[in-house]
Design a protein around this motif. Sequence first.
Motif, PDB file in Angstrom:
ATOM      1  N   ARG A 127       0.830  -1.206   0.000  1.00 32.46           N
ATOM      2  CA  ARG A 127       0.000   0.000   0.000  1.00 32.46           C
ATOM      3  C   ARG A 127       0.868   1.261   0.000  1.00 32.46           C
ATOM      4  N   GLU A 128       1.930   1.249   0.796  1.00 36.14           N
ATOM      5  CA  GLU A 128       2.830   2.410   0.839  1.00 36.14           C
ATOM      6  C   GLU A 128       3.535   2.614  -0.501  1.00 36.14           C
ATOM      7  N   ALA A 129       3.977   1.523  -1.119  1.00 35.84           N
ATOM      8  CA  ALA A 129       4.694   1.621  -2.394  1.00 35.84           C
ATOM      9  C   ALA A 129       3.787   2.133  -3.509  1.00 35.84           C
ATOM     10  N   LEU A 130       2.490   1.854  -3.422  1.00 36.27           N
ATOM     11  CA  LEU A 130       1.550   2.262  -4.457  1.00 36.27           C
ATOM     12  C   LEU A 130       0.811   3.549  -4.112  1.00 36.27           C
ATOM     13  N   ASP A 131       1.185   4.175  -3.020  1.00 32.77           N
ATOM     14  CA  ASP A 131       0.484   5.382  -2.580  1.00 32.77           C
ATOM     15  C   ASP A 131       0.568   6.528  -3.588  1.00 32.77           C
ATOM     16  N   GLY A 132       1.596   6.545  -4.413  1.00 34.93           N
ATOM     17  CA  GLY A 132       1.739   7.599  -5.421  1.00 34.93           C
ATOM     18  C   GLY A 132       0.996   7.317  -6.716  1.00 34.93           C
ATOM     19  N   ASN A 133       0.261   6.221  -6.754  1.00 36.58           N
ATOM     20  CA  ASN A 133      -0.509   5.845  -7.939  1.00 36.58           C
ATOM     21  C   ASN A 133      -1.992   5.990  -7.627  1.00 36.58           C
ATOM     22  N   LEU A 134      -2.661   6.843  -8.390  1.00 35.79           N
ATOM     23  CA  LEU A 134      -4.087   7.066  -8.166  1.00 35.79           C
ATOM     24  C   LEU A 134      -4.927   6.143  -9.031  1.00 35.79           C
ATOM     25  N   CYS A 135      -5.945   5.549  -8.399  1.00 40.73           N
ATOM     26  CA  CYS A 135      -6.937   4.747  -9.111  1.00 40.73           C
ATOM     27  C   CYS A 135      -8.290   5.234  -8.628  1.00 40.73           C
ATOM     28  N   ARG A 136      -9.101   5.684  -9.552  1.00 37.01           N
ATOM     29  CA  ARG A 136     -10.418   6.211  -9.187  1.00 37.01           C
ATOM     30  C   ARG A 136     -11.532   5.190  -9.358  1.00 37.01           C
ATOM     31  N   CYS A 137     -11.182   3.977  -9.803  1.00 35.66           N
ATOM     32  CA  CYS A 137     -12.213   2.964 -10.057  1.00 35.66           C
ATOM     33  C   CYS A 137     -12.549   2.127  -8.826  1.00 35.66           C
ATOM     34  N   GLY A 138     -11.743   2.201  -7.799  1.00 34.63           N
ATOM     35  CA  GLY A 138     -12.017   1.420  -6.601  1.00 34.63           C
ATOM     36  C   GLY A 138     -11.485  -0.001  -6.668  1.00 34.63           C
ATOM     37  N   ALA A 139     -10.458  -0.240  -7.465  1.00 40.84           N
ATOM     38  CA  ALA A 139      -9.882  -1.580  -7.591  1.00 40.84           C
ATOM     39  C   ALA A 139      -8.753  -1.815  -6.598  1.00 40.84           C
ATOM     40  N   HIS A 140      -8.653  -0.997  -5.561  1.00 39.45           N
ATOM     41  CA  HIS A 140      -7.511  -1.044  -4.646  1.00 39.45           C
ATOM     42  C   HIS A 140      -7.268  -2.424  -4.060  1.00 39.45           C
ATOM     43  N   ARG A 141      -8.290  -3.075  -3.556  1.00 38.23           N
ATOM     44  CA  ARG A 141      -8.121  -4.382  -2.922  1.00 38.23           C
ATOM     45  C   ARG A 141      -7.557  -5.382  -3.935  1.00 38.23           C
ATOM     46  N   ARG A 142      -8.081  -5.375  -5.140  1.00 34.53           N
ATOM     47  CA  ARG A 142      -7.599  -6.313  -6.162  1.00 34.53           C
ATOM     48  C   ARG A 142      -6.176  -5.978  -6.604  1.00 34.53           C
ATOM     49  N   ILE A 143      -5.836  -4.701  -6.620  1.00 35.64           N
ATOM     50  CA  ILE A 143      -4.474  -4.295  -6.983  1.00 35.64           C
ATOM     51  C   ILE A 143      -3.489  -4.807  -5.939  1.00 35.64           C
ATOM     52  N   VAL A 144      -3.801  -4.591  -4.679  1.00 38.03           N
ATOM     53  CA  VAL A 144      -2.937  -5.074  -3.592  1.00 38.03           C
ATOM     54  C   VAL A 144      -2.835  -6.595  -3.657  1.00 38.03           C
ATOM     55  N   ASN A 145      -3.958  -7.275  -3.874  1.00 38.17           N
ATOM     56  CA  ASN A 145      -3.946  -8.736  -3.987  1.00 38.17           C
ATOM     57  C   ASN A 145      -3.048  -9.194  -5.132  1.00 38.17           C
ATOM     58  N   ALA A 146      -3.082  -8.486  -6.246  1.00 32.96           N
ATOM     59  CA  ALA A 146      -2.256  -8.851  -7.398  1.00 32.96           C
ATOM     60  C   ALA A 146      -0.770  -8.743  -7.063  1.00 32.96           C
ATOM     61  N   VAL A 147      -0.384  -7.680  -6.386  1.00 31.61           N
ATOM     62  CA  VAL A 147       1.030  -7.506  -6.030  1.00 31.61           C
ATOM     63  C   VAL A 147       1.461  -8.583  -5.040  1.00 31.61           C
ATOM     64  N   LEU A 148       0.620  -8.856  -4.055  1.00 25.56           N
ATOM     65  CA  LEU A 148       0.946  -9.907  -3.092  1.00 25.56           C
ATOM     66  C   LEU A 148       1.006 -11.275  -3.770  1.00 25.56           C
ATOM     67  N   SER A 149       0.138 -11.505  -4.733  1.00 22.52           N
ATOM     68  CA  SER A 149       0.140 -12.762  -5.479  1.00 22.52           C
ATOM     69  C   SER A 149       1.428 -12.909  -6.286  1.00 22.52           C
ATOM     70  N   ALA A 150       1.839 -11.841  -6.945  1.00 26.76           N
ATOM     71  CA  ALA A 150       3.089 -11.873  -7.714  1.00 26.76           C
ATOM     72  C   ALA A 150       4.267 -12.127  -6.785  1.00 26.76           C
ATOM     73  N   ALA A 151       4.261 -11.511  -5.615  1.00 26.03           N
ATOM     74  CA  ALA A 151       5.344 -11.715  -4.654  1.00 26.03           C
ATOM     75  C   ALA A 151       5.367 -13.165  -4.183  1.00 26.03           C
ATOM     76  N   ALA A 152       4.205 -13.754  -3.979  1.00 26.56           N
ATOM     77  CA  ALA A 152       4.122 -15.137  -3.523  1.00 26.56           C
ATOM     78  C   ALA A 152       4.618 -16.102  -4.597  1.00 26.56           C
ATOM     79  N   GLY A 153       4.636 -15.635  -5.858  1.00 23.27           N
ATOM     80  CA  GLY A 153       5.110 -16.467  -6.965  1.00 23.27           C
ATOM     81  C   GLY A 153       6.600 -16.705  -6.938  1.00 23.27           C
TER      82      GLY A 153
END
Length: 184
Positions: A127-153
Amino acid sequence: MQQELQLTVNGAARAVSCEPDAPLLDVLRHDLGLAGPRFGCGIGLCGACFVLIDGQARSSCDFPAWAAAGRDVTTVEGLTAGGRLHPVQQAFIDEQAAQCGYCTSGMIVSAVALLRRNPSPGEEQVREALDGNLCRCGAHRRIVNAVLSAAAGGQEAVRPGPGAGPGTGSGPGTGSGPGTGTAG
């Protein structure tokens, strides 16, 4: 008066002729035909234009093209290898982490930079790393999940790149989600 620049973009040497005060974003989009980085705010605050410059996520709308000479510039298009999407790109698809898609390339670039610094971030670090990226669609939870998923890979998600080095992945941001700008 045009100036000649020698740039390295997505691993390839490129020669461009541009105005002395041209932003890197304009050169990438208009001179090199790369559509990934997008114009958003024009002052480096929204993240839509983020690219990797020597491995660090940076806005390209307020970064002078001349300052990119001699540096390694990677756009979202340059993250693919051998016809395969980067693991972060694939995770964004798998997690359906985009709605309109306008911010997606900048989000992916920021996520790749984070995972190169910290291959196993926690949710708050993402969340801190992506704080400078604005998303107005409300996909925040899925974005965070995607990054965590990639990290788990594993290590495939954090291919070494220029500027990769030690770091915790913790940044100065205090937001509770990508681009929210609110305290958590």
